[in-house]
Write an enzyme that holds these catalytic residues in place. Structure first.
Site, mmCIF file in Angstrom:
data_model
loop_
_atom_site.group_PDB
_atom_site.id
_atom_site.type_symbol
_atom_site.label_atom_id
_atom_site.label_comp_id
_atom_site.label_asym_id
_atom_site.label_seq_id
_atom_site.Cartn_x
_atom_site.Cartn_y
_atom_site.Cartn_z
ATOM 1 N N GLY A 114 0.816 -1.205 0.000
ATOM 2 C CA GLY A 114 0.000 0.000 0.000
ATOM 3 C C GLY A 114 0.847 1.249 0.000
ATOM 4 O O GLY A 114 2.015 1.242 0.380
ATOM 5 N N CYS A 115 0.228 2.342 -0.436
ATOM 6 C CA CYS A 115 0.878 3.655 -0.406
ATOM 7 C C CYS A 115 -0.176 4.667 0.030
ATOM 8 O O CYS A 115 -1.104 4.313 0.759
ATOM 9 C CB CYS A 115 1.483 4.008 -1.768
ATOM 10 S SG CYS A 115 0.281 4.180 -3.092
ATOM 11 N N GLN A 116 -0.070 5.891 -0.404
ATOM 12 C CA GLN A 116 -1.039 6.910 -0.008
ATOM 13 C C GLN A 116 -2.379 6.705 -0.713
ATOM 14 O O GLN A 116 -3.422 6.771 -0.090
ATOM 15 C CB GLN A 116 -0.479 8.312 -0.295
ATOM 16 C CG GLN A 116 -1.278 9.441 0.296
ATOM 17 C CD GLN A 116 -1.155 9.548 1.811
ATOM 18 O OE1 GLN A 116 -0.390 8.840 2.451
ATOM 19 N NE2 GLN A 116 -1.939 10.431 2.387
#
Length: 166
Positions: A114-116
């Protein structure tokens, strides 16, 4: 058999050799899951202790920058930034990303990335799959969707929003 006779308009110049770029790696298919599915997979990790051997253990790899992680993150997440912010304010790919992930996980472990918002994590998944990781899923919507859905996050006290009553 004798070679054909030269034609009047033919040239004896050599033809330049053009080297082709290496063929691109075979395309990889990134599996993207929504945050509720990701949360469910991560909850199975907690059940594993009670029900040994019946569930795969999933790990959460957060590929945001350290600065983004410091503002809030998932419990028990691992951080390896996929990109860094340059002094000029642009993003630059972490050249050691796959190597750093390889130091944390085996290529057969189950990893939710995951990221932003989901874009960097998708690119990270492409790199990991191309490097031989086989159980990698992108978390669509990333940290923003996770927080907006009301799923648990860790937010440092200095980042928590407070309302003033003065």
């Amino acid at each position: 058999m004798a070679p054909p006779p030269p034609q009047e308009n033919s040239r004896s110049e050599s033809v330049p050799v053009v080297e082709l770029a290496p063929a691109p790696p075979p395309s990889v298919v990134v599996v993207t899951v929504d945050v509720l599915t990701a949360a469910s997979e991560l909850n199975l990790q907690q059940q594993k202790e009670e029900d040994e051997g019946k569930h795969q253990v999933w790990h959460y790899l957060d590929v945001r920058t350290g600065e983004e992680m410091a503002k809030g993150h998932l419990h028990n997440s691992h951080n390896v930034p996929y990109m860094f912010l340059t002094p000029q304010g642009t993003r630059e790919k972490n050249p050691e990303f796959v190597e750093q992930v390889s130091s944390l996980f085996r290529r057969d472990q189950h990893i939710l990335v995951g990221c932003q918002s989901g874009k960097r994590s998708e690119m990270a998944c492409v790199d990991l799959l191309a490097a031989g990781f086989v159980n990698v899923k992108n978390v669509g919507g990333g940290y923003i969707a996770w927080a907006q859905t009301g799923l648990p996050i860790l937010v440092p006290a200095h980042c928590a929003s407070t309302t003033s009553t003065s």
